[in-house]
Motif scaffolding. Sequence first.
Motif, PDB file in Angstrom:
ATOM      1  N   LEU A 281      -2.074  10.090   5.638  1.00  8.10           N
ATOM      2  CA  LEU A 281      -2.978   8.984   5.262  1.00  8.10           C
ATOM      3  C   LEU A 281      -3.026   7.636   5.960  1.00  8.10           C
ATOM      4  O   LEU A 281      -3.983   7.071   6.376  1.00  8.10           O
ATOM      5  N   THR A 282      -1.909   7.189   6.586  1.00  4.27           N
ATOM      6  CA  THR A 282      -1.621   5.875   7.148  1.00  4.27           C
ATOM      7  C   THR A 282      -1.155   6.014   8.462  1.00  4.27           C
ATOM      8  O   THR A 282      -1.162   5.214   9.375  1.00  4.27           O
ATOM      9  N   ASN A 283      -0.541   7.371   8.825  1.00  4.74           N
ATOM     10  CA  ASN A 283      -0.081   7.322  10.112  1.00  4.74           C
ATOM     11  C   ASN A 283       1.135   6.359  10.336  1.00  4.74           C
ATOM     12  O   ASN A 283       1.675   6.192  11.263  1.00  4.74           O
ATOM     13  N   TYR A 284       1.664   6.119   8.878  1.00  2.50           N
ATOM     14  CA  TYR A 284       2.901   5.030   8.991  1.00  2.50           C
ATOM     15  C   TYR A 284       2.307   3.662   9.667  1.00  2.50           C
ATOM     16  O   TYR A 284       3.312   3.196  10.471  1.00  2.50           O
ATOM     17  N   TYR A 285       0.982   3.637   9.983  1.00  4.84           N
ATOM     18  CA  TYR A 285       0.522   2.621  10.749  1.00  4.84           C
ATOM     19  C   TYR A 285       1.101   2.255  12.003  1.00  4.84           C
ATOM     20  O   TYR A 285       1.626   1.117  12.464  1.00  4.84           O
ATOM     21  N   HIS A 286       1.351   3.609  12.650  1.00  6.21           N
ATOM     22  CA  HIS A 286       1.717   3.590  14.026  1.00  6.21           C
ATOM     23  C   HIS A 286       3.218   3.056  14.302  1.00  6.21           C
ATOM     24  O   HIS A 286       3.299   2.209  15.304  1.00  6.21           O
ATOM     25  N   GLY A 287       4.006   2.952  13.295  1.00  2.00           N
ATOM     26  CA  GLY A 287       5.271   2.195  13.389  1.00  2.00           C
ATOM     27  C   GLY A 287       6.304   2.829  14.223  1.00  2.00           C
ATOM     28  O   GLY A 287       7.217   1.894  14.576  1.00  2.00           O
TER      29      GLY A 287
ATOM     30  N   ASN B  24       0.695  -0.981   0.016  1.00  2.00           N
ATOM     31  CA  ASN B  24      -0.129   0.163   0.186  1.00  2.00           C
ATOM     32  C   ASN B  24       0.668   1.155   0.030  1.00  2.00           C
ATOM     33  O   ASN B  24       0.416   2.199  -0.861  1.00  2.00           O
ATOM     34  N   LEU B  25       1.892   1.423   0.853  1.00  4.56           N
ATOM     35  CA  LEU B  25       2.637   2.472   0.867  1.00  4.56           C
ATOM     36  C   LEU B  25       3.529   2.787  -0.562  1.00  4.56           C
ATOM     37  O   LEU B  25       3.609   3.928  -0.850  1.00  4.56           O
ATOM     38  N   VAL B  26       3.840   1.708  -1.175  1.00  6.42           N
ATOM     39  CA  VAL B  26       4.504   1.735  -2.510  1.00  6.42           C
ATOM     40  C   VAL B  26       3.637   2.387  -3.589  1.00  6.42           C
ATOM     41  O   VAL B  26       3.883   3.114  -4.168  1.00  6.42           O
ATOM     42  N   GLN B  27       2.359   1.842  -3.461  1.00 12.02           N
ATOM     43  CA  GLN B  27       1.209   2.308  -4.387  1.00 12.02           C
ATOM     44  C   GLN B  27       0.974   3.942  -4.242  1.00 12.02           C
ATOM     45  O   GLN B  27       0.952   4.670  -4.836  1.00 12.02           O
TER      46      GLN B  27
END
Length: 538
Positions: free
Chosen positions: A177-183, A20-23
Amino acid sequence: MSSFDFSQWPPKFTDIQLTNLVQHATTYALAHGLAYLPAIPSQPPAPSSVTHAPISLLPAPVPRALFRKAQRLQSIYNDLYARVATDDDFLDQVMGAEVGVGQADEFVRRLWKGWKEIREEGIVQPLHLGLFRSDYLLHTGDGHALGLKQVEFNTISSSFGPLSEKVSAMHRYLYALTNYYHGSPHLKPENFPPNDTISGLVNGLAEAHKAYGVPSAYILFVVQPDERNVFDQRWLEYELLEKHGIRVVHRTFLELATTTSLSGPSRTLLLTVPSNSIPIEISTIYFRAGYAPTDLPTETHWTVRLTLERSHAIKCPSIPLQLAGGKKVQETLSQPGVVERFFTTLESSVAASATAELRETWMPMWALDAENLPTLPTSFPDVERNPGEPLGTTFARRHAENLVLKPQREGGGNNVYKGNIPAFLEALPAEERMAWIAMALIVPPAGIGSYLARAVSGAGGAGQNKEDEERPKLVCVETISELGIFGWALFGKDEGTGVVRKERGDVGWLMRTKGVESDEGGVAAGFSVLDSVVLVDG
């Protein structure tokens, strides 16, 4: 050492999160001009396809204090290199063809001789414009705290500022968009420093245009033929027109050979263009070509380069400013007492502080033909001199694994590293040693990684699967990131001191990231990807 644990970067993602991040990243890049022209020989004059620039999915961590230090230093570096470029005697001594590097380097020799001839006939434009970039790596060596060390100072074609701004915006978009998935707790808006490089660099060009004094004149971008990195230049053009009402024209050296002329005693630069019935006047020349011998392969190219230099247009850079960016100048400035001579007009405490801060960023450097070496760290013990060989060459041979050798070149792919040095020195003619410097390697933090995305070419070459055409290629590798700080200066001689007339220190920044297996760092040369910064404490 920094309290931030670099070895724990980057945060981990699942395969579906990475997909998803690449897209999101690549479509954002294409939609916002973070792009290259593809390497397709049949591409028509009017481009019909693009590919995203090589990018990192995550910003690279930089300690907040060191990032601010690099920004603060830029104004000092702008002032220093303005002074160097207006010190004819210094450049003649260091880069000239009679006693300097020009004796050993044909490209430098031709630049210097052309400049010498122009000085003798009379310079009609006393102003110089520099769009500068000072490049740094984080350094962990010598047993000290994590520091900031300069790789080089660029005075010509300091590129990727506009695309750096775009990749910074892309990373903010991915966070929103993603909050970098809280990584990672470090990935939050307050740790993403602003990047307004486009307007910053354009302000420098606009100030030169204003100083020239003819509002209807154009700015000339001198570009390479078949340039792929066109959008990095176009964003500057659009900003000049939209915010300042200044028009731009792009031409190669060969195109200029048949379309330029110098008019009158002031040598006004005129350019004929198909769309105008009368020639247009050029206020400022911005060189995005001319920094390498391959840019000037024939006498026609050299004639054009020197014609442009003779003109009344303000050059970015002028030949002396281009020479000031030579690696030999960088090495000479690091010698005891040299940089101090350029700050003699400053108040003593200011000069002492500026000098100390600059010297903190320099690695040990010396010339291959040197007989006296700088004070070196304990990792460089004394060696016995080889009979008939300069001490600088002997040291470089014996300590090769800790060194890089640099010629007087820009653009990436020119240096010689570590294990390749001894064989190179064996083959290097003695008369060419003067054109090279040795520099101690900067030691970045180990174990740091990133996700790097490059577009696979869609040219449909042999051995390429059709389903792989234009598909982003993602790798997660251990990396090194190089920070560049942009600044500009519009300057001329003031009673021989070369004091800056107008300047702006930090006007933006660039981050480039590469795999640790790659010694070189150029994006256009294919070694690095474009990145941005996340500030960390420590």
